[in-house]
Write a protein that holds these residues in place. Structure first.
Motif, PDB file in Angstrom:
ATOM      1  N   THR A   1      -9.774   6.221   1.906  1.00 45.99           N
ATOM      2  CA  THR A   1      -9.887   4.813   1.499  1.00 45.99           C
ATOM      3  C   THR A   1      -9.028   3.863   2.325  1.00 45.99           C
ATOM      4  O   THR A   1      -9.235   2.654   2.278  1.00 45.99           O
ATOM      5  CB  THR A   1      -9.523   4.649   0.011  1.00 45.99           C
ATOM      6  OG1 THR A   1      -8.214   5.187  -0.203  1.00 45.99           O
ATOM      7  CG2 THR A   1     -10.533   5.346  -0.869  1.00 45.99           C
TER       8      THR A   1
ATOM      9  N   ILE B   1     -11.559  -4.192   5.140  1.00 47.06           N
ATOM     10  CA  ILE B   1     -11.889  -5.286   4.223  1.00 47.06           C
ATOM     11  C   ILE B   1     -10.861  -6.404   4.347  1.00 47.06           C
ATOM     12  O   ILE B   1     -11.221  -7.587   4.403  1.00 47.06           O
ATOM     13  CB  ILE B   1     -11.978  -4.771   2.772  1.00 47.06           C
ATOM     14  CG1 ILE B   1     -13.238  -3.915   2.602  1.00 47.06           C
ATOM     15  CG2 ILE B   1     -11.973  -5.924   1.773  1.00 47.06           C
ATOM     16  CD1 ILE B   1     -13.296  -3.150   1.298  1.00 47.06           C
ATOM     17  N   LEU B   2      -9.584  -6.048   4.427  1.00 47.41           N
ATOM     18  CA  LEU B   2      -8.542  -7.069   4.609  1.00 47.41           C
ATOM     19  C   LEU B   2      -8.747  -7.826   5.920  1.00 47.41           C
ATOM     20  O   LEU B   2      -8.613  -9.053   5.975  1.00 47.41           O
ATOM     21  CB  LEU B   2      -7.154  -6.432   4.589  1.00 47.41           C
ATOM     22  CG  LEU B   2      -6.621  -6.041   3.231  1.00 47.41           C
ATOM     23  CD1 LEU B   2      -5.347  -5.221   3.378  1.00 47.41           C
ATOM     24  CD2 LEU B   2      -6.372  -7.271   2.377  1.00 47.41           C
TER      25      LEU B   2
ATOM     26  N   LEU C   1      -0.850  -0.452  -4.381  1.00 50.96           N
ATOM     27  CA  LEU C   1      -2.213   0.042  -4.206  1.00 50.96           C
ATOM     28  C   LEU C   1      -2.127   1.433  -3.590  1.00 50.96           C
ATOM     29  O   LEU C   1      -1.635   1.589  -2.472  1.00 50.96           O
ATOM     30  CB  LEU C   1      -2.982  -0.916  -3.293  1.00 50.96           C
ATOM     31  CG  LEU C   1      -4.463  -0.730  -3.133  1.00 50.96           C
ATOM     32  CD1 LEU C   1      -5.179  -0.898  -4.463  1.00 50.96           C
ATOM     33  CD2 LEU C   1      -5.001  -1.730  -2.138  1.00 50.96           C
TER      34      LEU C   1
ATOM     35  N   ASN D   1     -10.128  -0.064   3.272  1.00 51.25           N
ATOM     36  CA  ASN D   1      -9.373  -1.175   2.701  1.00 51.25           C
ATOM     37  C   ASN D   1      -8.758  -2.063   3.785  1.00 51.25           C
ATOM     38  O   ASN D   1      -8.750  -3.282   3.655  1.00 51.25           O
ATOM     39  CB  ASN D   1      -8.290  -0.655   1.750  1.00 51.25           C
ATOM     40  CG  ASN D   1      -8.859  -0.319   0.402  1.00 51.25           C
ATOM     41  OD1 ASN D   1      -9.049  -1.203  -0.417  1.00 51.25           O
ATOM     42  ND2 ASN D   1      -9.168   0.940   0.176  1.00 51.25           N
TER      43      ASN D   1
ATOM     44  N   LEU E   1      -3.546   4.533  -1.780  1.00 47.86           N
ATOM     45  CA  LEU E   1      -4.677   4.844  -0.905  1.00 47.86           C
ATOM     46  C   LEU E   1      -4.450   6.184  -0.215  1.00 47.86           C
ATOM     47  O   LEU E   1      -3.322   6.528   0.129  1.00 47.86           O
ATOM     48  CB  LEU E   1      -4.856   3.768   0.158  1.00 47.86           C
ATOM     49  CG  LEU E   1      -5.147   2.350  -0.324  1.00 47.86           C
ATOM     50  CD1 LEU E   1      -5.229   1.403   0.854  1.00 47.86           C
ATOM     51  CD2 LEU E   1      -6.421   2.305  -1.134  1.00 47.86           C
TER      52      LEU E   1
ATOM     53  N   TYR F   1      -1.336  -0.301  -9.751  1.00 48.12           N
ATOM     54  CA  TYR F   1      -1.989  -1.578  -9.439  1.00 48.12           C
ATOM     55  C   TYR F   1      -1.342  -2.725 -10.216  1.00 48.12           C
ATOM     56  O   TYR F   1      -1.097  -3.804  -9.668  1.00 48.12           O
ATOM     57  CB  TYR F   1      -3.483  -1.484  -9.750  1.00 48.12           C
ATOM     58  CG  TYR F   1      -4.253  -2.733  -9.412  1.00 48.12           C
ATOM     59  CD1 TYR F   1      -4.644  -2.981  -8.100  1.00 48.12           C
ATOM     60  CD2 TYR F   1      -4.567  -3.666 -10.388  1.00 48.12           C
ATOM     61  CE1 TYR F   1      -5.339  -4.126  -7.778  1.00 48.12           C
ATOM     62  CE2 TYR F   1      -5.259  -4.820 -10.067  1.00 48.12           C
ATOM     63  CZ  TYR F   1      -5.646  -5.049  -8.770  1.00 48.12           C
ATOM     64  OH  TYR F   1      -6.320  -6.193  -8.450  1.00 48.12           O
TER      65      TYR F   1
ATOM     66  N   ILE G   1       0.850  -1.195   0.000  1.00 46.83           N
ATOM     67  CA  ILE G   1       0.000   0.000   0.000  1.00 46.83           C
ATOM     68  C   ILE G   1       0.884   1.243   0.000  1.00 46.83           C
ATOM     69  O   ILE G   1       1.762   1.383   0.847  1.00 46.83           O
ATOM     70  CB  ILE G   1      -0.938   0.019   1.227  1.00 46.83           C
ATOM     71  CG1 ILE G   1      -1.940  -1.133   1.132  1.00 46.83           C
ATOM     72  CG2 ILE G   1      -1.654   1.360   1.328  1.00 46.83           C
ATOM     73  CD1 ILE G   1      -2.812  -1.294   2.358  1.00 46.83           C
TER      74      ILE G   1
END
Length: 169
Positions: A104, A111-112, A98, A108, A100, A93, A69
């Protein structure tokens, strides 16, 4: 989760500090140059991160992600780069980076966390099913052995009854 936040924001700062009140060709050119320098700095950091193998620093039993990230703590800097270079996010990507920003990042990471929780639950379910299968096998083995013993006892009882007949009073 590997998070890197070392994006150089000097060009972004210069872009913001460029004289916005003056609407001359020179002023617009200066802002445009700083904007392009900012986008180049973001791309450069993406390339640097893509070349680093941060997962080598994680212990072998960790679940390793196939991306790093790139956190940009300034949402304005992130938006300026993304809105003026449509391919920037995909470029990163495709290289395993990624990008961020503050809006966000938490989502994220959450979600992980949820994905890893589900992964652990699935792993635990597999262990439970394996243990249940082992218990069923052992109970079946016990039942088979019990039946063998019961059958042996019945045969022994028959033999004793037969012996009693021959030894009648």
């Amino acid at each position: 989760v590997i998070v890197d936040s070392k994006v150089n924001l000097k060009a972004y700062e210069a872009y913001i500090n460029a004289d916005a009140g003056e609407d001359s060709a020179e002023s617009r050119e200066t802002k445009s140059r700083h904007r392009e320098e900012h986008i180049a700095a973001v791309r450069k950091q993406e390339d640097i991160l893509a070349k680093k193998d941060y997962t080598k620093y994680l212990e072998s039993d960790y679940t390793k992600l196939n991306f790093v990230i790139m956190y940009m703590h300034n949402e304005g800097a992130l938006n300026l780069a993304l809105m003026n270079d449509n391919g920037l996010w995909k470029y990163a990507y495709d290289k395993g980076v990624l990008i961020l920003g503050p809006q966000t990042m938490y989502m994220n990471l959450r979600i992980l966390e949820l994905m890893w929780t589900q992964s652990r639950q699935i792993s635990n379910q597999k262990k439970i099913f394996t243990a249940a299968d082992e218990m069923i096998k052992r109970v079946q083995m016990f039942a088979e052995r019990f039946n063998e013993v019961e059958s042996g006892i019945k045969e022994t009882d028959k033999a004793i009854q037969s012996l009693k007949i021959t030894l009648a009073d």
